[in-house]
Design a protein around this motif. Structure first.
Motif, PDB file in Angstrom:
ATOM      1  N   ASP A  12     -65.666   1.122 -36.986  1.00 20.66           N
ATOM      2  CA  ASP A  12     -66.175   0.654 -38.010  1.00 20.66           C
ATOM      3  C   ASP A  12     -65.273   0.040 -39.560  1.00 20.66           C
ATOM      4  O   ASP A  12     -65.977   0.630 -40.620  1.00 20.66           O
ATOM      5  CB  ASP A  12     -67.594   1.874 -37.994  1.00 20.66           C
ATOM      6  CG  ASP A  12     -68.466   2.025 -36.789  1.00 20.66           C
ATOM      7  OD1 ASP A  12     -67.807   0.837 -36.248  1.00 20.66           O
ATOM      8  OD2 ASP A  12     -68.686   2.986 -36.686  1.00 20.66           O
ATOM      9  N   ARG A  13     -64.001   0.115 -39.193  1.00 18.99           N
ATOM     10  CA  ARG A  13     -64.085  -0.438 -40.926  1.00 18.99           C
ATOM     11  C   ARG A  13     -63.297  -1.606 -41.687  1.00 18.99           C
ATOM     12  O   ARG A  13     -63.025  -2.843 -40.419  1.00 18.99           O
ATOM     13  CB  ARG A  13     -62.279   0.397 -40.406  1.00 18.99           C
ATOM     14  CG  ARG A  13     -62.050   1.638 -40.676  1.00 18.99           C
ATOM     15  CD  ARG A  13     -62.868   2.826 -40.678  1.00 18.99           C
ATOM     16  NE  ARG A  13     -62.748   3.781 -40.415  1.00 18.99           N
ATOM     17  CZ  ARG A  13     -62.742   5.348 -40.551  1.00 18.99           C
ATOM     18  NH1 ARG A  13     -61.532   5.494 -41.506  1.00 18.99           N
ATOM     19  NH2 ARG A  13     -62.876   6.316 -39.527  1.00 18.99           N
ATOM     20  N   ASP A  14     -64.140  -2.015 -42.463  1.00 18.10           N
ATOM     21  CA  ASP A  14     -63.415  -3.542 -43.464  1.00 18.10           C
ATOM     22  C   ASP A  14     -61.843  -3.286 -42.885  1.00 18.10           C
ATOM     23  O   ASP A  14     -61.351  -2.770 -43.681  1.00 18.10           O
ATOM     24  CB  ASP A  14     -64.344  -3.465 -44.873  1.00 18.10           C
ATOM     25  CG  ASP A  14     -65.661  -3.336 -44.444  1.00 18.10           C
ATOM     26  OD1 ASP A  14     -65.941  -4.055 -43.893  1.00 18.10           O
ATOM     27  OD2 ASP A  14     -66.094  -2.903 -45.562  1.00 18.10           O
ATOM     28  N   ARG A  15     -61.407  -4.250 -42.386  1.00 14.89           N
ATOM     29  CA  ARG A  15     -59.975  -4.469 -42.233  1.00 14.89           C
ATOM     30  C   ARG A  15     -59.375  -5.755 -42.713  1.00 14.89           C
ATOM     31  O   ARG A  15     -58.838  -6.614 -41.651  1.00 14.89           O
ATOM     32  CB  ARG A  15     -58.970  -3.977 -40.976  1.00 14.89           C
ATOM     33  CG  ARG A  15     -59.164  -2.294 -40.815  1.00 14.89           C
ATOM     34  CD  ARG A  15     -58.728  -1.678 -42.181  1.00 14.89           C
ATOM     35  NE  ARG A  15     -58.184  -0.263 -42.024  1.00 14.89           N
ATOM     36  CZ  ARG A  15     -59.532   0.628 -42.887  1.00 14.89           C
ATOM     37  NH1 ARG A  15     -60.015   0.108 -43.521  1.00 14.89           N
ATOM     38  NH2 ARG A  15     -59.175   1.801 -42.753  1.00 14.89           N
ATOM     39  N   PRO A  16     -60.221  -6.728 -43.474  1.00 17.02           N
ATOM     40  CA  PRO A  16     -59.606  -8.112 -43.485  1.00 17.02           C
ATOM     41  C   PRO A  16     -57.988  -8.314 -43.479  1.00 17.02           C
ATOM     42  O   PRO A  16     -58.129  -9.731 -43.357  1.00 17.02           O
ATOM     43  CB  PRO A  16     -60.207  -8.763 -44.971  1.00 17.02           C
ATOM     44  CG  PRO A  16     -60.123  -7.621 -45.757  1.00 17.02           C
ATOM     45  CD  PRO A  16     -60.327  -5.910 -45.109  1.00 17.02           C
ATOM     46  N   ILE A  28     -56.288  -7.303 -41.414  1.00 16.99           N
ATOM     47  CA  ILE A  28     -55.336  -7.788 -39.791  1.00 16.99           C
ATOM     48  C   ILE A  28     -56.686  -8.016 -39.350  1.00 16.99           C
ATOM     49  O   ILE A  28     -57.545  -7.132 -38.448  1.00 16.99           O
ATOM     50  CB  ILE A  28     -54.745  -6.558 -39.448  1.00 16.99           C
ATOM     51  CG1 ILE A  28     -54.384  -6.761 -37.846  1.00 16.99           C
ATOM     52  CG2 ILE A  28     -54.838  -5.219 -39.612  1.00 16.99           C
ATOM     53  CD1 ILE A  28     -53.113  -5.856 -37.412  1.00 16.99           C
ATOM     54  N   PRO A  29     -57.137  -8.529 -38.769  1.00 18.49           N
ATOM     55  CA  PRO A  29     -59.324  -9.448 -38.192  1.00 18.49           C
ATOM     56  C   PRO A  29     -58.757  -9.004 -37.020  1.00 18.49           C
ATOM     57  O   PRO A  29     -60.343  -8.459 -36.663  1.00 18.49           O
ATOM     58  CB  PRO A  29     -59.230 -10.611 -37.845  1.00 18.49           C
ATOM     59  CG  PRO A  29     -58.141 -11.478 -39.536  1.00 18.49           C
ATOM     60  CD  PRO A  29     -57.100 -10.536 -39.590  1.00 18.49           C
ATOM     61  N   LEU A  30     -57.899  -8.383 -35.995  1.00 19.19           N
ATOM     62  CA  LEU A  30     -57.993  -8.143 -35.123  1.00 19.19           C
ATOM     63  C   LEU A  30     -58.111  -6.708 -34.444  1.00 19.19           C
ATOM     64  O   LEU A  30     -58.930  -6.381 -33.845  1.00 19.19           O
ATOM     65  CB  LEU A  30     -56.620  -7.885 -34.085  1.00 19.19           C
ATOM     66  CG  LEU A  30     -56.085  -7.657 -33.043  1.00 19.19           C
ATOM     67  CD1 LEU A  30     -56.934  -8.109 -31.840  1.00 19.19           C
ATOM     68  CD2 LEU A  30     -54.764  -7.195 -32.742  1.00 19.19           C
ATOM     69  N   PHE A  31     -58.199  -5.419 -35.668  1.00 19.57           N
ATOM     70  CA  PHE A  31     -59.147  -4.242 -35.672  1.00 19.57           C
ATOM     71  C   PHE A  31     -59.588  -3.963 -36.817  1.00 19.57           C
ATOM     72  O   PHE A  31     -60.486  -3.655 -37.167  1.00 19.57           O
ATOM     73  CB  PHE A  31     -57.996  -3.544 -36.328  1.00 19.57           C
ATOM     74  CG  PHE A  31     -56.591  -3.381 -35.413  1.00 19.57           C
ATOM     75  CD1 PHE A  31     -56.758  -3.680 -33.449  1.00 19.57           C
ATOM     76  CD2 PHE A  31     -55.376  -3.821 -35.219  1.00 19.57           C
ATOM     77  CE1 PHE A  31     -55.473  -2.999 -33.108  1.00 19.57           C
ATOM     78  CE2 PHE A  31     -54.608  -3.736 -34.827  1.00 19.57           C
ATOM     79  CZ  PHE A  31     -54.611  -3.248 -33.367  1.00 19.57           C
ATOM     80  N   ASP A  32     -60.268  -5.415 -37.304  1.00 18.62           N
ATOM     81  CA  ASP A  32     -62.094  -5.355 -37.924  1.00 18.62           C
ATOM     82  C   ASP A  32     -62.576  -5.044 -37.588  1.00 18.62           C
ATOM     83  O   ASP A  32     -63.109  -5.542 -36.872  1.00 18.62           O
ATOM     84  CB  ASP A  32     -61.483  -7.089 -39.001  1.00 18.62           C
ATOM     85  CG  ASP A  32     -63.225  -6.551 -39.960  1.00 18.62           C
ATOM     86  OD1 ASP A  32     -62.930  -6.152 -40.876  1.00 18.62           O
ATOM     87  OD2 ASP A  32     -63.595  -7.396 -40.079  1.00 18.62           O
ATOM     88  N   ILE A  85     -49.081   5.808 -44.730  1.00 20.50           N
ATOM     89  CA  ILE A  85     -50.367   5.168 -45.227  1.00 20.50           C
ATOM     90  C   ILE A  85     -50.573   4.137 -44.864  1.00 20.50           C
ATOM     91  O   ILE A  85     -49.798   3.153 -45.509  1.00 20.50           O
ATOM     92  CB  ILE A  85     -50.754   6.140 -46.859  1.00 20.50           C
ATOM     93  CG1 ILE A  85     -51.043   7.167 -46.503  1.00 20.50           C
ATOM     94  CG2 ILE A  85     -52.172   5.761 -46.763  1.00 20.50           C
ATOM     95  CD1 ILE A  85     -51.086   7.881 -48.100  1.00 20.50           C
ATOM     96  N   HIS A  86     -50.346   3.755 -43.830  1.00 21.26           N
ATOM     97  CA  HIS A  86     -51.243   2.701 -43.295  1.00 21.26           C
ATOM     98  C   HIS A  86     -52.222   2.586 -42.867  1.00 21.26           C
ATOM     99  O   HIS A  86     -52.116   3.634 -41.802  1.00 21.26           O
ATOM    100  CB  HIS A  86     -49.676   1.632 -42.621  1.00 21.26           C
ATOM    101  CG  HIS A  86     -48.693   0.896 -43.154  1.00 21.26           C
ATOM    102  ND1 HIS A  86     -47.851   0.506 -43.581  1.00 21.26           N
ATOM    103  CD2 HIS A  86     -48.953   1.297 -44.646  1.00 21.26           C
ATOM    104  CE1 HIS A  86     -47.128   0.064 -44.359  1.00 21.26           C
ATOM    105  NE2 HIS A  86     -47.953  -0.187 -45.086  1.00 21.26           N
ATOM    106  N   TYR A  87     -52.999   0.820 -42.466  1.00 20.95           N
ATOM    107  CA  TYR A  87     -54.435   1.672 -41.763  1.00 20.95           C
ATOM    108  C   TYR A  87     -54.358   2.425 -40.246  1.00 20.95           C
ATOM    109  O   TYR A  87     -55.370   2.500 -40.231  1.00 20.95           O
ATOM    110  CB  TYR A  87     -55.527   0.286 -41.504  1.00 20.95           C
ATOM    111  CG  TYR A  87     -53.871  -1.073 -41.467  1.00 20.95           C
ATOM    112  CD1 TYR A  87     -54.855  -0.858 -40.126  1.00 20.95           C
ATOM    113  CD2 TYR A  87     -52.982  -1.462 -41.645  1.00 20.95           C
ATOM    114  CE1 TYR A  87     -54.338  -1.499 -38.649  1.00 20.95           C
ATOM    115  CE2 TYR A  87     -52.199  -2.462 -40.179  1.00 20.95           C
ATOM    116  CZ  TYR A  87     -52.950  -2.925 -39.055  1.00 20.95           C
ATOM    117  OH  TYR A  87     -52.388  -3.578 -38.100  1.00 20.95           O
ATOM    118  N   GLY A 128     -56.667  -4.911 -49.040  1.00 20.21           N
ATOM    119  CA  GLY A 128     -57.145  -4.187 -47.390  1.00 20.21           C
ATOM    120  C   GLY A 128     -56.071  -2.295 -47.408  1.00 20.21           C
ATOM    121  O   GLY A 128     -57.424  -1.634 -46.945  1.00 20.21           O
ATOM    122  N   SER A 129     -55.172  -2.350 -48.754  1.00 21.72           N
ATOM    123  CA  SER A 129     -54.835  -1.193 -48.426  1.00 21.72           C
ATOM    124  C   SER A 129     -55.708  -0.206 -49.955  1.00 21.72           C
ATOM    125  O   SER A 129     -55.921   0.641 -49.189  1.00 21.72           O
ATOM    126  CB  SER A 129     -53.177  -0.994 -49.362  1.00 21.72           C
ATOM    127  OG  SER A 129     -53.495  -1.680 -50.404  1.00 21.72           O
TER     128      SER A 129
END
Length: 299
Positions: A76-80, A82-86, A114-116, A171-172
């Motif tokens: 349930d993360r906003d990850r614009p 990397i759309p694959l994992f949004d 610290i990366h998504y 995104g970070s």
């Protein structure tokens, strides 16, 4: 499997094709074609020319404690960026339970950087707020990364050169807000080296991020090194000068990578990258002035 007295279990959050191979690791096409027998199918789809990888957590049981190494993307993360994992949704916590680990059982959470895709399950959403997923755990985070990605220090970072870099920068900020800031009250921000127990030690391995680190496991005569994102693909073992597109400092990452591979080859350390699909670990050896590796099938 066991590495000395430490039990190691792999829990996969997601696995599949991510992007064109040389987008992920800019490198000659011939390097992939000439090593297709090793790369395909786990690390490369020769038909689509796409990179294949895994997002996974390593569960270590050491000296009576449960330690998680990296926590994936999270739900349930906003990850614009990397759309694959949004807004990804997976049964990761159920898979962790299948490995015999409930959230309250976890004693230590290690974020190698610290990366998504390494901090996501640090938290989960409860009543609209992001709260620590592992209520009894100490979160172990490199201080250099916490400082670098803290939004209050954004002015210290190099200005984005491309639209993609700008998207990553934005995104970070989301990653820090939902997966890092909520656990800082339970965190150890380390620098130099950090010993977790008699078997496990964190060491700096900068380049991918300023605080990128490796976790070394030494138990009796058995050794392993969990290298995080120093390696995204086996092609980086064959030619360590090729850094991933995600590296903050590609030249420093390449230097660090070669040093870690040299030590692993010379000392017999099992190499465990964050994103290798398949068995997930390799044995590295010298091959003249280069390196070669063999997958470890039992992981």
């Amino acid at each position: 499997m066991h590495i000395g007295d430490v039990e190691v279990v792999k829990v996969v959050e997601w696995q599949g094709e991510i992007a064109p191979a040389r987008t992920i690791v800019p490198s000659p096409a011939a390097l992939w074609r000439d090593n297709a027998g090793w790369l395909a199918p786990d690390h490369w789809n020769a038909e689509t020319d796409n990179y294949r990888g895994a997002v996974q957590t390593w569960v270590l049981r050491s000296e009576g404690r449960v330690i998680l190494v990296d926590t994936g993307v999270g739900n349930d993360r906003d990850r614009p960026q990397i759309p694959l994992f949004d807004h990804l949704t997976t049964p990761f916590l159920d898979r962790l339970a299948e490995a015999g680990v409930r959230p309250e059982d976890v004693d230590v959470v290690v974020n190698t950087h610290i990366h998504y895709d390494h901090v996501g399950w640090n938290t989960l959403r409860r009543n609209g707020d992001w709260v620590p997923t592992f209520p009894n755990a100490t979160y172990v985070i490199p201080r250099a990364d916490q400082v670098y990605f803290d939004p209050r220090n954004a002015h210290r970072r190099p200005a984005p050169r491309t639209e993609h870099e700008q998207l990553r920068r934005e995104g970070s900020l989301l990653v820090y807000a939902d997966s890092v800031a909520p656990v800082l009250g339970k965190a150890v921000l380390w620098e130099g080296n950090h010993r977790i127990d008699r078997n496990l030690t964190l060491e700096p391995a900068p380049g991918h991020t300023p605080g990128s680190s490796v976790l070394r496991l030494v138990s009796g005569n058995h050794k392993a090194v969990f290298v995080g994102d120093l390696l995204h693909s086996p092609v980086q073992i064959l030619e360590p000068q090729h850094s991933s597109c995600f590296c903050e400092d590609p030249e420093q990452a390449a230097t660090t990578r070669r040093g870690v591979l040299e030590r692993a080859a010379d000392n017999g350390e099992l190499v465990v990258p964050a994103h290798f699909a398949g068995s997930g670990a390799v044995e590295v050896r010298r091959a003249g002035s280069r390196f070669a590796a063999d997958p470890v099938e039992s992981l």
